[in-house]
Structures are given as C-alpha cells and as structure tokens.
Design a protein around this motif. Structure first.
Motif, PDB file in Angstrom:
ATOM      1  N   PHE A  67      41.722  33.518  50.472  1.00  0.00           N
ATOM      2  CA  PHE A  67      42.657  34.287  49.657  1.00  0.00           C
ATOM      3  C   PHE A  67      43.588  33.361  48.872  1.00  0.00           C
ATOM      4  N   VAL A  68      44.115  32.331  49.531  1.00  0.00           N
ATOM      5  CA  VAL A  68      45.033  31.407  48.856  1.00  0.00           C
ATOM      6  C   VAL A  68      44.328  30.675  47.720  1.00  0.00           C
ATOM      7  N   VAL A  69      43.103  30.214  47.954  1.00  0.00           N
ATOM      8  CA  VAL A  69      42.357  29.499  46.921  1.00  0.00           C
ATOM      9  C   VAL A  69      42.072  30.418  45.736  1.00  0.00           C
ATOM     10  N   LEU A  70      41.613  31.633  45.992  1.00  0.00           N
ATOM     11  CA  LEU A  70      41.337  32.566  44.902  1.00  0.00           C
ATOM     12  C   LEU A  70      42.604  32.949  44.145  1.00  0.00           C
ATOM     13  N   PHE A  71      43.716  33.084  44.853  1.00  0.00           N
ATOM     14  CA  PHE A  71      44.983  33.385  44.199  1.00  0.00           C
ATOM     15  C   PHE A  71      45.400  32.247  43.272  1.00  0.00           C
ATOM     16  N   LEU A  72      45.278  31.012  43.738  1.00  0.00           N
ATOM     17  CA  LEU A  72      45.657  29.872  42.903  1.00  0.00           C
ATOM     18  C   LEU A  72      44.752  29.739  41.681  1.00  0.00           C
ATOM     19  N   ILE A  73      43.455  29.978  41.860  1.00  0.00           N
ATOM     20  CA  ILE A  73      42.520  29.908  40.736  1.00  0.00           C
ATOM     21  C   ILE A  73      42.860  30.979  39.705  1.00  0.00           C
ATOM     22  N   SER A  74      43.125  32.196  40.153  1.00  0.00           N
ATOM     23  CA  SER A  74      43.462  33.256  39.199  1.00  0.00           C
ATOM     24  C   SER A  74      44.805  32.986  38.530  1.00  0.00           C
ATOM     25  N   LEU A  75      45.733  32.382  39.246  1.00  0.00           N
ATOM     26  CA  LEU A  75      47.019  32.034  38.662  1.00  0.00           C
ATOM     27  C   LEU A  75      46.862  30.974  37.579  1.00  0.00           C
ATOM     28  N   ILE A  76      46.058  29.961  37.845  1.00  0.00           N
ATOM     29  CA  ILE A  76      45.827  28.892  36.870  1.00  0.00           C
ATOM     30  C   ILE A  76      45.128  29.439  35.627  1.00  0.00           C
ATOM     31  N   GLY A  82      45.075  32.506  34.588  1.00  0.00           N
ATOM     32  CA  GLY A  82      45.948  33.449  33.910  1.00  0.00           C
ATOM     33  C   GLY A  82      46.962  32.753  33.024  1.00  0.00           C
ATOM     34  N   VAL A  83      47.505  31.656  33.500  1.00  0.00           N
ATOM     35  CA  VAL A  83      48.470  30.899  32.705  1.00  0.00           C
ATOM     36  C   VAL A  83      47.766  30.165  31.572  1.00  0.00           C
ATOM     37  N   ALA A  84      46.607  29.581  31.841  1.00  0.00           N
ATOM     38  CA  ALA A  84      45.870  28.823  30.825  1.00  0.00           C
ATOM     39  C   ALA A  84      45.285  29.750  29.764  1.00  0.00           C
ATOM     40  N   GLY A  85      44.924  30.954  30.123  1.00  0.00           N
ATOM     41  CA  GLY A  85      44.295  31.876  29.183  1.00  0.00           C
ATOM     42  C   GLY A  85      45.267  32.496  28.200  1.00  0.00           C
TER      43      GLY A  85
END
Length: 58
Positions: free
Chosen positions: A38-47, A49-52
């Motif tokens: 969950f933590v890894v997927l959250f960080l990937i989606s956060l990155i 989301g900010v980059a997109g």
C-alpha cells in the motif's frame, strides 16, 4: 488495500489473545506485506500525480 491490512492485523491480535501463535504470526506477516505494498503504491501514485500536472498555463 489498507482495509485488508487492518483486517489481517485484527485477526492476528485476536489469534494471539487466544494463543494461536502460528495463525497470529501468519496474519501479522500478511498484514505487514499488504501495508508495504500500500505504501509503495501510494508513493508511486503521488509521484505520478505531481509529475503529471506540469506547469500551469501563463
């Protein structure tokens, strides 16, 4: 996924209270694995989301 982590954690605590060490250890391991996924997927989606987002138009 965080819901399932909490479910397995509660199962582990209940099993530990009643003395089922093997079941408690297995449930705790599953909860730990799901939490880290969950933590890894959250960080990937956060990155992403900010980059997109990019820069706002001028």
């Amino acid at each position: 996924m965080l819901y399932w982590t909490a479910v397995f954690f509660v199962i582990a605590v209940i099993a530990a209270v009643f003395g089922f060490g093997g079941i408690a250890a297995a449930s705790a391991e599953i909860a730990k694995i799901l939490f880290f996924i969950f933590v890894v997927l959250f960080l990937i989606s956060l990155i992403f989301g900010v980059a997109g987002r990019g820069r706002p138009p001028l």
